[in-house]
Design a protein around this motif. Structure first.
Motif, mmCIF file in Angstrom:
data_model
loop_
_atom_site.group_PDB
_atom_site.id
_atom_site.type_symbol
_atom_site.label_atom_id
_atom_site.label_comp_id
_atom_site.label_asym_id
_atom_site.label_seq_id
_atom_site.Cartn_x
_atom_site.Cartn_y
_atom_site.Cartn_z
ATOM 1 N N ILE A 83 31.739 43.437 24.258
ATOM 2 C CA ILE A 83 32.398 44.086 23.124
ATOM 3 C C ILE A 83 33.360 43.133 22.437
ATOM 4 N N VAL A 84 34.233 42.508 23.222
ATOM 5 C CA VAL A 84 35.260 41.638 22.628
ATOM 6 C C VAL A 84 34.637 40.360 22.090
ATOM 7 N N ASN A 138 38.491 36.950 28.331
ATOM 8 C CA ASN A 138 39.951 36.962 28.454
ATOM 9 C C ASN A 138 40.530 35.561 28.547
ATOM 10 N N SER A 139 39.689 34.561 28.860
ATOM 11 C CA SER A 139 40.188 33.185 28.825
ATOM 12 C C SER A 139 40.499 32.780 27.388
ATOM 13 N N PHE A 186 42.607 45.218 25.975
ATOM 14 C CA PHE A 186 41.329 44.910 26.619
ATOM 15 C C PHE A 186 41.545 43.971 27.810
ATOM 16 N N GLU A 187 42.477 43.035 27.653
ATOM 17 C CA GLU A 187 42.791 42.130 28.757
ATOM 18 C C GLU A 187 43.426 42.897 29.916
ATOM 19 N N GLU A 188 44.331 43.817 29.601
ATOM 20 C CA GLU A 188 45.001 44.595 30.643
ATOM 21 C C GLU A 188 44.010 45.462 31.407
ATOM 22 N N VAL A 189 43.080 46.076 30.679
ATOM 23 C CA VAL A 189 42.062 46.910 31.314
ATOM 24 C C VAL A 189 41.146 46.058 32.189
ATOM 25 N N THR A 190 40.736 44.905 31.691
ATOM 26 C CA THR A 190 39.862 44.019 32.462
ATOM 27 C C THR A 190 40.506 43.632 33.788
ATOM 28 N N THR A 191 41.797 43.317 33.748
ATOM 29 C CA THR A 191 42.517 42.935 34.963
ATOM 30 C C THR A 191 42.606 44.097 35.944
ATOM 31 N N GLY A 210 40.628 55.480 26.171
ATOM 32 C CA GLY A 210 41.933 54.959 25.772
ATOM 33 C C GLY A 210 41.817 53.779 24.829
ATOM 34 N N LEU A 211 40.885 52.875 25.111
ATOM 35 C CA LEU A 211 40.673 51.729 24.230
ATOM 36 C C LEU A 211 40.170 52.170 22.864
ATOM 37 N N GLN A 212 39.310 53.173 22.845
ATOM 38 C CA GLN A 212 38.817 53.679 21.566
ATOM 39 C C GLN A 212 39.954 54.264 20.724
ATOM 40 N N ARG A 213 40.876 54.975 21.377
ATOM 41 C CA ARG A 213 42.005 55.549 20.641
ATOM 42 C C ARG A 213 42.919 54.466 20.078
ATOM 43 N N ILE A 214 43.134 53.408 20.860
ATOM 44 C CA ILE A 214 43.996 52.310 20.393
ATOM 45 C C ILE A 214 43.397 51.639 19.159
#
Length: 417
Positions: A83-84, A138-139, A186-191, A210-214
């Motif tokens: 996605i990202v 995320n890198s 997205f980085e926070e969720v991945t971690t 939650g990501l969709q709402r953001i």
């Protein structure tokens, strides 16, 4: 291929490496299925598999669904990566400039030392620039974050070294900061979702929504920069495509409902929530209690000879009672489910397994179903971490290790306490 297993023992998440080995043939679905079968047969767990989490490669999905008939759950971290990555293409020109400058400082010792000296002169802690890795989105976030953190030292150092590099305009610096704000969740969720010592599968639905709402908030309050608008729109379209049916992935939905922090409140789709409750109730009703001593022990005096007619009336009544008991099991499961759903939600930071350990005597059948749902990990990161260790073991100075020796070293490293 790396195969890890995850299960709940004494209401604690437990993980082990089953095997990490070289694939010696073409990576066809048939071959991958045969290797997975070999591993699970060796460990005697072929009949205990609830679900298998992998990336979205077509060969492994086909192996699981078409040949092994296991429930497949897509790796949530891999979905986030896709996605990202798709969204970052909208700002690729800026990211390429950043990457070129970062590579320059990594190649040039003179420029790197000058950058450190400039940071010290400006009263900043000397920080090293980070490079991105193609397989981990995320890198790219970490690279851009560090780049913006030391913006002034970078600009000053490039001016002093007279490097002929593409520099960022004031507008591109502003865009970079906006990009960071948008992709930070997205980085926070991945971690968070990449852990293996904690329950993760139950969080997937909530995190996806939650990501969709953001991102929807960014769409309602659009940026003044066109590339950022396109990035936000791409994020939303990709999430809609990939997360559209997340509440209907049965094992993920079950795990979410059986997490006492979330239950039905995690669902946006009411129908999906009700279907999940029915499915869990049916699973609880299907659990067979241990057979009673009377069922396991035969009476040597009760033979099928002359006295058989005497027992006919009794046997008929017992059969009726057993049918009634089967109906009673369904009723008991429904009562357990209703009582569980009526319990107050736990705080989000609580340990759901600790709650189930404490309440398992009350919810006897539900707790058994829970063990087969909350053990599911949301990502294939645990196996990828182990796979990466092989790259640390095999190096220029240790390049003659046989595949079998590497397999043994990785196995011991992963499983020894």
């Amino acid at each position: 291929m790396t195969v890890t297993c995850h299960f709940i023992e004494d209401f604690q998440m437990t993980s082990y490496l089953l095997d990490c080995f070289v694939l010696t043939d073409r990576h066809t679905a048939v071959y991958l299925a045969s290797e997975l079968t070999r591993v699970t047969n060796e460990w005697g767990v072929s009949d205990k598999i609830v679900a298998c989490v992998t990336d979205n490669a077509s060969n492994i999905i086909s192996a699981l669904k078409d040949h092994l008939h296991w429930d497949h759950i897509p790796c949530f971290a891999h979905m986030l990566n896709l996605i990202v990555r798709a969204a970052l293409k909208e700002v690729q020109a800026i990211l390429q400039k950043v990457k070129t400058i970062v590579e320059y400082f990594h190649r040039s010792t003179v420029a790197s030392d000058k950058l450190k000296a400039t940071q010290k002169q400006m009263g900043q802690e000397p920080l090293r620039l980070k490079q991105d890795v193609a397989t981990r989105w995320n890198s790219t976030y970490y690279m851009l974050k560090r780049f913006t953190e030391i913006k002034d030292p970078i600009i000053s150092t490039l001016a002093l070294t007279n490097a002929s590099l593409p520099t960022l305009s004031p507008e591109e610096w502003k865009i970079s900061r906006e990009i960071l704000d948008i992709i930070k969740p997205f980085e926070e969720v991945t971690t968070e979702v990449s852990a293996e010592k904690f329950v993760t599968a139950s969080k997937v639905i909530l995190m996806a929504r939650g990501l969709q709402r953001i991102v929807a908030r960014y769409q309602r309050n659009p940026s003044s920069f066109d590339p950022v608008k396109k990035l936000v729109d791409t994020l939303m379209s990709e999430m809609t495509r990939r997360f559209g049916k997340v509440e209907h992935i049965e094992k993920l939905a079950d795990a979410t409902c059986l997490d006492p922090r979330f239950k039905k409140q995690a669902f946006v789709n009411h129908q999906a929530a009700e279907e999940t409750v029915k499915r869990i109730t049916a699973a609880a009703a299907a659990i067979n209690p241990a057979q009673s001593e009377e069922e396991n022990t035969s009476d040597p005096g009760a033979t099928a000879s002359a006295g058989a007619m005497f027992w006919e009336d009794f046997d008929e009544r017992v059969a009726t009672l057993r049918l009634s008991a089967s109906s009673s099991k369904t009723s008991d499961a429904m009562m357990e489910m209703r009582a569980y759903l009526a319990e107050p939600l736990l705080p989000r930071t609580s340990d759901p397994l600790a709650w189930w350990r404490r309440c398992s005597p009350v919810y006897k059948t539900l707790s058994e179903v829970t063990k087969t749902r909350l053990c599911i990990v949301a990502t294939s990161v645990p196996s990828e971490r182990i796979f990466s260790k092989t790259g640390q073991i095999i190096s220029e100075r240790r390049n003659r290790l046989s595949p079998s020796k590497v397999r043994e070293l990785v196995f011991l490293n992963a499983n020894m306490p």
